[in-house]
Design a protein around this motif. Structure first.
Motif, mmCIF file in Angstrom:
data_model
loop_
_atom_site.group_PDB
_atom_site.id
_atom_site.type_symbol
_atom_site.label_atom_id
_atom_site.label_comp_id
_atom_site.label_asym_id
_atom_site.label_seq_id
_atom_site.Cartn_x
_atom_site.Cartn_y
_atom_site.Cartn_z
ATOM 1 N N HIS A 5 0.835 -1.210 0.000
ATOM 2 C CA HIS A 5 0.000 0.000 0.000
ATOM 3 C C HIS A 5 0.871 1.263 0.000
ATOM 4 O O HIS A 5 0.590 2.235 -0.728
ATOM 5 C CB HIS A 5 -0.906 -0.020 1.235
ATOM 6 C CG HIS A 5 -1.747 1.210 1.375
ATOM 7 N ND1 HIS A 5 -2.810 1.487 0.538
ATOM 8 C CD2 HIS A 5 -1.667 2.253 2.245
ATOM 9 C CE1 HIS A 5 -3.357 2.634 0.894
ATOM 10 N NE2 HIS A 5 -2.688 3.122 1.926
ATOM 11 N N GLN A 6 1.950 1.248 0.806
ATOM 12 C CA GLN A 6 2.831 2.412 0.890
ATOM 13 C C GLN A 6 3.594 2.638 -0.420
ATOM 14 O O GLN A 6 3.881 3.774 -0.797
ATOM 15 C CB GLN A 6 3.831 2.226 2.043
ATOM 16 C CG GLN A 6 3.194 2.205 3.424
ATOM 17 C CD GLN A 6 2.622 3.555 3.815
ATOM 18 O OE1 GLN A 6 3.035 4.595 3.310
ATOM 19 N NE2 GLN A 6 1.645 3.540 4.722
ATOM 20 N N GLY A 54 2.510 1.988 -3.422
ATOM 21 C CA GLY A 54 1.616 2.343 -4.524
ATOM 22 C C GLY A 54 1.702 3.793 -4.942
ATOM 23 O O GLY A 54 1.805 4.109 -6.146
ATOM 24 N N THR A 55 1.679 4.726 -3.988
ATOM 25 C CA THR A 55 1.659 6.164 -4.315
ATOM 26 C C THR A 55 2.946 6.625 -4.997
ATOM 27 O O THR A 55 2.883 7.244 -6.076
ATOM 28 C CB THR A 55 1.397 6.982 -3.040
ATOM 29 O OG1 THR A 55 0.144 6.566 -2.478
ATOM 30 C CG2 THR A 55 1.346 8.473 -3.361
ATOM 31 N N PRO A 56 4.144 6.364 -4.429
ATOM 32 C CA PRO A 56 5.363 6.823 -5.113
ATOM 33 C C PRO A 56 5.580 6.163 -6.478
ATOM 34 O O PRO A 56 6.125 6.795 -7.386
ATOM 35 C CB PRO A 56 6.489 6.452 -4.143
ATOM 36 C CG PRO A 56 5.925 5.440 -3.227
ATOM 37 C CD PRO A 56 4.473 5.750 -3.114
ATOM 38 N N SER A 71 3.202 5.268 -8.638
ATOM 39 C CA SER A 71 2.323 6.002 -9.568
ATOM 40 C C SER A 71 2.912 7.358 -9.912
ATOM 41 O O SER A 71 2.863 7.809 -11.074
ATOM 42 C CB SER A 71 0.931 6.168 -8.948
ATOM 43 O OG SER A 71 0.350 4.900 -8.694
ATOM 44 N N SER A 72 3.503 8.033 -8.919
ATOM 45 C CA SER A 72 4.117 9.346 -9.156
ATOM 46 C C SER A 72 5.301 9.222 -10.116
ATOM 47 O O SER A 72 5.478 10.052 -11.022
ATOM 48 C CB SER A 72 4.579 9.959 -7.837
ATOM 49 O OG SER A 72 3.464 10.194 -6.986
#
Length: 414
Positions: free
Chosen positions: A206-207, A209-211, A213-214
């Motif tokens: 989960h952690q 996923g965001t970086p 995608s960025s």
């Protein structure tokens, strides 16, 4: 420092297991020693009783004119014996017995005989009992005034026989209980560890996923800004970011049932090696050999992880310059596929062949010792096996993976 602490904890756990085993062995030895002491004491007591019975029987036979009160006392002493016993003369004829099966012995009247009564017994039964008594204890010798010699044979009482086997029965029950308790405790412990692993893995996915995608977004912006759609460096960066996506997806699927589908093993291995080799030193060469058509049921993402961990270990073992060979063999007779991954590294001592798959075990200065543990677990998900096929210090190591080629796979939770 982390791996040293873990190795220390692992060794400490092993010492505790050895200590507990020795303590249990000490308790067992003490129990057997004390029971043996009691058995010897009771055995001496029963032999004394057998001697008293023998002497009282001799007194009754050899002193017929004694006072009736004394004879009654002697009879009482003789009849107090509770253990089976037999007296024979010097020709092995049975004279008296005690504590045997009453249905095998009787007294009959013989009108046509000079004797009004005669003691009879079952010869086969008495032969077996006498043989057993001879094996059980040495005889007690009785010398009569007439010069005859009687031999007294006796057998252990039921209490003594039960006491002999009681400690073994007791220790067996305790051992069974300890094995069951240890198994249940380990199962609970592993279940708790699995829950922690699953929680940590899903949170890591989960952690990430965001970086990730960025990063994909930033790569697209760089391509657009510098008009670099076919730039090789950006293409490799994109492959690495996609690789991170795959890693995150792996962790997100831990705790769920993996999907296994048919794949050509050679092709899956080759695809990953092509990605891996350009991210490794040019001094290390790769070679893929063997059957290019054999299929197995695989989860490609998890299987890539298996190959990745083994190749990373091989690269670390080589240290400078060497070769990694992957050989795929279709064992048609056993419906199995062998995947041998060999390196020309420093090798593994035979004493560590099993330990290297345990969590926390590592010989590197840096590392957590989890790679091969996870690898074994992922091979288990494919219902396969992994082990060190061979290794020689200073020459290299070969790991073997065994997969089933033509069997239907039951899904197993990751």
């Amino acid at each position: 420092m982390a791996n040293k602490d873990q190795l220390y904890q692992y060794n400490n756990q092993q010492r505790w297991k050895v200590f507990l085993f020795l303590f249990a062995a000490l308790i067992a030895a003490a129990s057997l020693f004390y029971t043996n002491y009691l058995v010897k004491s009771l055995s001496r007591s029963e032999r004394t009783k057998a001697e008293v019975w023998a002497m009282s029987t001799r007194s009754i036979v050899t002193m017929p004119d004694v006072d009736d009160q004394f004879i009654s006392f002697v009879y009482a002493v003789r009849d107090s014996l509770s253990i089976p016993a037999i007296i024979t003369d010097d020709k092995e004829n049975i004279i008296f017995w005690r504590g045997l099966d009453p249905t095998k012995t009787n007294i009959k009247e013989h009108k046509d005989s000079a004797e009004s009564q005669k003691l009879e017994y079952d010869p086969v039964y008495f032969e077996k009992q006498l043989a057993a008594m001879k094996r059980n204890h040495p005889p007690i010798a009785l010398h009569l005034e007439t010069g005859e010699k009687w031999s007294v044979y006796y057998m252990d009482s039921d209490a003594l026989r039960q006491l002999r086997i009681f400690p073994y029965l007791q220790l067996s029950l305790i051992a069974i209980f300890l094995v069951i308790a240890y198994t249940v405790f380990n199962a609970i412990k592993k279940s708790e560890q699995n829950l922690v692993w699953v929680g940590m893995a899903k949170e890591a996915a989960h952690q990430l996923g965001t970086p990730i995608s960025s990063l994909m977004g930033w790569l697209e912006l760089v391509r657009a800004k510098f008009d670099a759609e076919d730039d090789s460096i950006l293409n490799e960066m994109e492959r690495d970011v996609k690789r991170l996506e795959i890693v995150a997806d792996r962790f997100s699927k831990i705790g769920s049932v993996p999907t296994l589908t048919n794949h050509v093993v050679y092709q899956v291995v080759q695809d990953f090696v092509q990605y891996f080799r350009i991210r490794t030193s040019e001094k290390i060469t790769f070679e893929i050999l063997g059957d290019k058509t054999v299929e197995a049921k695989l989860n490609v993402q998890l299987f890539d992880w298996i190959i990745e961990n083994l190749l990373k270990n091989a690269v670390n073992a080589i240290e400078s310059e060497g070769k990694i060979t992957i050989n795929i063999v279709d064992n048609i007779a056993k419906e199995e596929i062998f995947i041998d991954i060999s390196d020309t590294g420093k090798g593994i001592p035979k004493s560590n062949f099993d330990s290297i798959f345990q969590p926390g075990f590592t010989t590197r200065k840096r590392g957590w010792g989890l790679g091969l543990s996870l690898t074994k677990r992922m091979v288990d998900y494919h219902q396969g096996q992994i082990f060190v096929k061979e290794s020689e210090l200073g020459k290299g190591t070969t790991f073997r993976i065994i997969l089933k080629s033509n069997l239907r796979y039951e899904p197993t939770q990751v």
